[in-house]
Design an enzyme around this catalytic site. Structure first.
Site, short mmCIF file in Angstrom:
data_model
loop_
_atom_site.label_atom_id
_atom_site.label_comp_id
_atom_site.label_asym_id
_atom_site.label_seq_id
_atom_site.Cartn_x
_atom_site.Cartn_y
_atom_site.Cartn_z
N ARG A 142 99.35 7.20 10.78
CA ARG A 142 98.77 6.86 12.10
C ARG A 142 99.50 5.65 12.71
O ARG A 142 99.71 5.60 13.92
CB ARG A 142 97.27 6.60 11.96
CG ARG A 142 96.49 7.92 11.76
CD ARG A 142 95.16 7.72 11.08
NE ARG A 142 94.23 6.94 11.85
CZ ARG A 142 93.23 6.22 11.31
NH1 ARG A 142 93.05 6.21 10.00
NH2 ARG A 142 92.43 5.55 12.08
N LYS A 191 89.19 -1.28 19.07
CA LYS A 191 88.86 -0.62 20.34
C LYS A 191 87.38 -0.24 20.41
O LYS A 191 86.72 -0.49 21.40
CB LYS A 191 89.73 0.64 20.55
CG LYS A 191 91.21 0.35 20.64
CD LYS A 191 92.02 1.59 21.02
CE LYS A 191 92.00 2.70 19.99
NZ LYS A 191 92.69 2.39 18.72
P1 AMP Z 1 90.52 7.40 16.82
O1 AMP Z 1 89.09 7.48 16.44
O2 AMP Z 1 90.72 7.00 18.26
O3 AMP Z 1 91.33 6.52 15.88
O4 AMP Z 1 91.13 8.87 16.71
C1 AMP Z 1 91.15 9.55 15.47
C2 AMP Z 1 92.13 10.72 15.53
O5 AMP Z 1 91.71 11.63 16.56
C3 AMP Z 1 93.57 10.36 15.88
O6 AMP Z 1 94.31 9.95 14.73
C4 AMP Z 1 94.07 11.67 16.47
O7 AMP Z 1 94.34 12.62 15.44
C5 AMP Z 1 92.85 12.18 17.23
N1 AMP Z 1 92.84 11.69 18.63
C6 AMP Z 1 91.94 10.86 19.21
N2 AMP Z 1 92.24 10.61 20.49
C7 AMP Z 1 93.38 11.31 20.74
C8 AMP Z 1 94.23 11.45 21.88
N3 AMP Z 1 93.97 10.81 23.03
N4 AMP Z 1 95.31 12.26 21.76
C9 AMP Z 1 95.59 12.90 20.63
N5 AMP Z 1 94.86 12.81 19.50
C10 AMP Z 1 93.76 12.00 19.55
#
Ligand code: AMP
Length: 191
Positions: A145, A14
């Site tokens: 995750r 992403k």
């Molecule tokens: P990412 O960098 O998008 O993989 O996000 C890392 C972590 O941030 C995730 O595993 C969640 O703990 C938190 N996080 C990011 N975006 C969201 C979201 N839209 N809703 C809830 N938690 C989020």
């Protein structure tokens, strides 16, 4: 430019594809993960709350996340189109995003779904751990995750399908091929 929701499992690309889309179309980019990591780095109250969830591979509660998203969105310049990366991750977040955009007379535009098999995802994330040292890129947290993704986020694909916004791109071993297909779909939506 129409807005884009970029959707997929952890490690599906992403962030990488968002960067490519930004440099081609000059859109704005909101990565909720980056926003939260910034809060942690700055030692804010929000960062402290977020860290507990992130380190356990869990999602931050919807209400909090929706609030953060709206504030981040409203701080951006209007009219260039926004890529939503890592948001929405639950049906409640998707409904909230739709309503938030409707209140501003904007819409979601299109959803770009990246489909990658779990073995490839795990290899990519373990490699990212070596390169970037993200605290949640360790095997145990990655597995959590994936589980959270399967249970809470993957069902959202159907939600986008019903909204008529879903475009699916399946990993076939080449980033350039993925990108060409994604750009073609974005161009078609913006004709
Ligand atoms: P990412 O960098 O998008 O993989 O996000 C890392 C972590 O941030 C995730 O595993 C969640 O703990 C938190 N996080 C990011 N975006 C969201 C979201 N839209 N809703 C809830 N938690 C989020």
């Amino acid at each position: 430019m129409k807005n884009i929701v970029i959707f997929g499992a952890p490690g599906s690309g992403k962030g990488t594809y968002s960067d490519e889309i930004v440099s081609r179309y000059g859109m704005e980019h909101i990565s909720t993960g980056d926003v939260l990591r910034g809060e942690i780095k700055n030692g804010t109250e929000l960062g402290k709350v977020a860290k507990g969830y992130i380190d356990n591979g869990q999602l931050i509660p919807d209400e909090l996340m929706i609030d953060i998203l709206a504030k981040t969105y409203d701080a951006l310049p209007q009219g260039k189109g926004v890529i939503f990366d890592g948001f929405p991750r639950t049906i409640a977040q998707a409904e909230a995003l739709k309503n938030m955009l409707a209140e501003r007379k904007h819409d979601m535009g299109m959803m770009v779904e990246l489909v990658v098999d779990e073995e490839t995802l795990m290899a990519r994330l373990l490699n990212r751990a070596l390169e970037q040292g993200r605290a949640d890129d360790n095997e145990e947290t990655i597995k959590k995750r994936f589980e959270v993704y399967r249970n809470q986020t993957a069902p959202l694909a159907e939600w986008f399908e019903k909204e008529g916004l879903r475009h699916v791109f399946t990993w076939k071993g080449s980033k350039d091929l993925m990108l060409a297909e994604i750009f073609e779909a974005i161009d078609a939506e913006n004709k």
